[in-house]
Design an enzyme around this catalytic site. Sequence first.
Site, PDB file in Angstrom:
ATOM      1  N   ASP A  52       0.834  -1.203   0.000  1.00 49.06           N
ATOM      2  CA  ASP A  52       0.000   0.000   0.000  1.00 49.06           C
ATOM      3  C   ASP A  52       0.870   1.256   0.000  1.00 49.06           C
ATOM      4  OD1 ASP A  52      -2.288   1.493   0.029  1.00 49.06           O
ATOM      5  OD2 ASP A  52      -2.792   1.103   2.130  1.00 49.06           O
ATOM      6  N   HIS A 100       2.627   3.221  -8.960  1.00 50.18           N
ATOM      7  CA  HIS A 100       2.492   1.779  -9.188  1.00 50.18           C
ATOM      8  C   HIS A 100       3.722   1.223  -9.912  1.00 50.18           C
ATOM      9  CE1 HIS A 100      -1.430   1.990  -7.552  1.00 50.18           C
ATOM     10  NE2 HIS A 100      -1.974   2.636  -8.565  1.00 50.18           N
ATOM     11  N   SER A 157      -7.492  -5.698  -5.677  1.00 51.03           N
ATOM     12  CA  SER A 157      -8.611  -6.282  -4.932  1.00 51.03           C
ATOM     13  C   SER A 157      -9.894  -6.208  -5.762  1.00 51.03           C
ATOM     14  CB  SER A 157      -8.808  -5.530  -3.613  1.00 51.03           C
ATOM     15  OG  SER A 157      -9.457  -4.294  -3.865  1.00 51.03           O
ATOM     16  N   LEU A 181      10.417 -21.173  -4.501  1.00 49.27           N
ATOM     17  CA  LEU A 181       9.439 -20.212  -3.964  1.00 49.27           C
ATOM     18  C   LEU A 181       8.157 -20.208  -4.794  1.00 49.27           C
ATOM     19  CD1 LEU A 181       8.828 -17.559  -2.201  1.00 49.27           C
ATOM     20  CD2 LEU A 181       9.690 -16.315  -4.180  1.00 49.27           C
ATOM     21  N   SER A 208      -8.377  -4.913   4.705  1.00 43.09           N
ATOM     22  CA  SER A 208      -8.897  -4.613   3.360  1.00 43.09           C
ATOM     23  C   SER A 208      -9.302  -5.875   2.579  1.00 43.09           C
ATOM     24  CB  SER A 208      -7.871  -3.802   2.561  1.00 43.09           C
ATOM     25  OG  SER A 208      -7.582  -2.605   3.214  1.00 43.09           O
ATOM     26  N   GLU A 261       0.839 -13.574  12.221  1.00 42.80           N
ATOM     27  CA  GLU A 261       1.432 -12.407  12.883  1.00 42.80           C
ATOM     28  C   GLU A 261       1.329 -11.214  11.937  1.00 42.80           C
ATOM     29  OE1 GLU A 261       2.527 -12.219  15.985  1.00 42.80           O
ATOM     30  OE2 GLU A 261       2.103 -14.352  16.288  1.00 42.80           O
TER      31      GLU A 261
HETATM   32  C1  FPP Z   1      -2.148   0.173  -3.202  1.00 42.48           C
HETATM   33  O1  FPP Z   1      -1.605   1.456  -3.188  1.00 42.48           O
HETATM   34  C2  FPP Z   1      -1.565  -0.566  -4.300  1.00 42.48           C
HETATM   35  C3  FPP Z   1      -2.269  -1.168  -5.288  1.00 42.48           C
HETATM   36  C4  FPP Z   1      -3.728  -1.187  -5.352  1.00 42.48           C
HETATM   37  C5  FPP Z   1      -1.573  -1.823  -6.380  1.00 42.48           C
HETATM   38  C6  FPP Z   1      -0.401  -2.598  -5.972  1.00 42.48           C
HETATM   39  C7  FPP Z   1       0.353  -2.994  -7.148  1.00 42.48           C
HETATM   40  C8  FPP Z   1       1.689  -2.957  -7.232  1.00 42.48           C
HETATM   41  C9  FPP Z   1       2.565  -2.582  -6.125  1.00 42.48           C
HETATM   42  C10 FPP Z   1       2.368  -3.393  -8.445  1.00 42.48           C
HETATM   43  C11 FPP Z   1       2.011  -4.809  -8.716  1.00 42.48           C
HETATM   44  C12 FPP Z   1       2.993  -5.445  -9.520  1.00 42.48           C
HETATM   45  C13 FPP Z   1       2.772  -6.599 -10.165  1.00 42.48           C
HETATM   46  C14 FPP Z   1       3.905  -7.280 -10.721  1.00 42.48           C
HETATM   47  C15 FPP Z   1       1.433  -7.195 -10.341  1.00 42.48           C
HETATM   48  P1  FPP Z   1      -2.582   2.684  -3.377  1.00 42.48           P
HETATM   49  O2  FPP Z   1      -2.671   2.983  -4.826  1.00 42.48           O
HETATM   50  O3  FPP Z   1      -3.910   2.381  -2.742  1.00 42.48           O
HETATM   51  O4  FPP Z   1      -1.839   3.799  -2.618  1.00 42.48           O
HETATM   52  P2  FPP Z   1      -2.518   5.014  -1.815  1.00 42.48           P
HETATM   53  O5  FPP Z   1      -3.301   4.389  -0.687  1.00 42.48           O
HETATM   54  O6  FPP Z   1      -1.351   5.787  -1.342  1.00 42.48           O
HETATM   55  O7  FPP Z   1      -3.383   5.753  -2.783  1.00 42.48           O
END
Ligand code: FPP
Length: 256
Positions: A36, A53, A81, A147, A212, A223
């Site tokens: 996040d 991202h 999600s 893994l 979430s 944990e």
């Molecule tokens: C939450 O941050 C993050 C997401 C919803 C996307 C997570 C995805 C990545 C980290 C990249 C994924 C990579 C691959 C290889 C699939 P947010 O956008 O909600 O952040 P904020 O709460 O600061 O707005």
Amino acid sequence: MLEHLARKLTRKEKQGSSVEFDSSGPVPNHLAVIMDGNGRWAKMRNLPRIAGHRAGMKTVKEIVKASDEIGVKYLTMYAFSTENWKRPREEVDFLMKLPQEFLSTELEELIERNVQIRMVGSKDELPAHTLKALETAEERTKQNTGLQLIFALNYGGRKEIALAVKDIGTRLQAGEIDLEQLDEEMISRHLYTSDIPDPDLLIRTSGELRLSNFMLWQLAYTELWFTDVLWPDFTREHLYQAIAEYQGRARRYGAV
Ligand code: FPP
């Protein structure tokens, strides 16, 4: 606790300052991560959210490698999600391209590392290109024994449980199972994670203190470790810190 941390983390002046991982304590068999803070990371830099991202994807690469190197067996990363479809179209489109982009540069190395790539979540609503990238990776790595890298994509914990209940109900109605057989074990076997052990450690970045809708069933005895660090700023040193604290915790599973 601080002493424990100090024992686990030995700073080395090697190629700058790095933190060495001490593997004498237990390493979580299954590590789950809620990544996040990408949006806030971008906002702080006056960049569009998608830049956050993209930066977050770099962190994914680093954390996959680090997890593999320290002996984590299952790594689940919450990438999208069932609620994330509510985001602006441009952002959703970008997020749906990330698996492809990630795999186009990483798949060969992951194969060399004997990593098995999998996905949990609902495949139904995913764009064809996203699904194809993931299914190709799943197919090409299905024999790998190292893994297990599990992307939670279009994943919702409540949806997963509802689907399991529906499945079990159908089998009950068909007379394939008796009501007496319905127990926790049966529910676990009907989840996306039927053959994946429950997470030992959950990390959530960016200071939010909630689940979430992530792995609601599976996190029962996990944990939890929260940090204010935003996901794009998260490094393997933060991972080592989380594990060092995990190693200092007593897991009692409800016993004394
Ligand atoms: C939450 O941050 C993050 C997401 C919803 C996307 C997570 C995805 C990545 C980290 C990249 C994924 C990579 C691959 C290889 C699939 P947010 O956008 O909600 O952040 P904020 O709460 O600061 O707005």
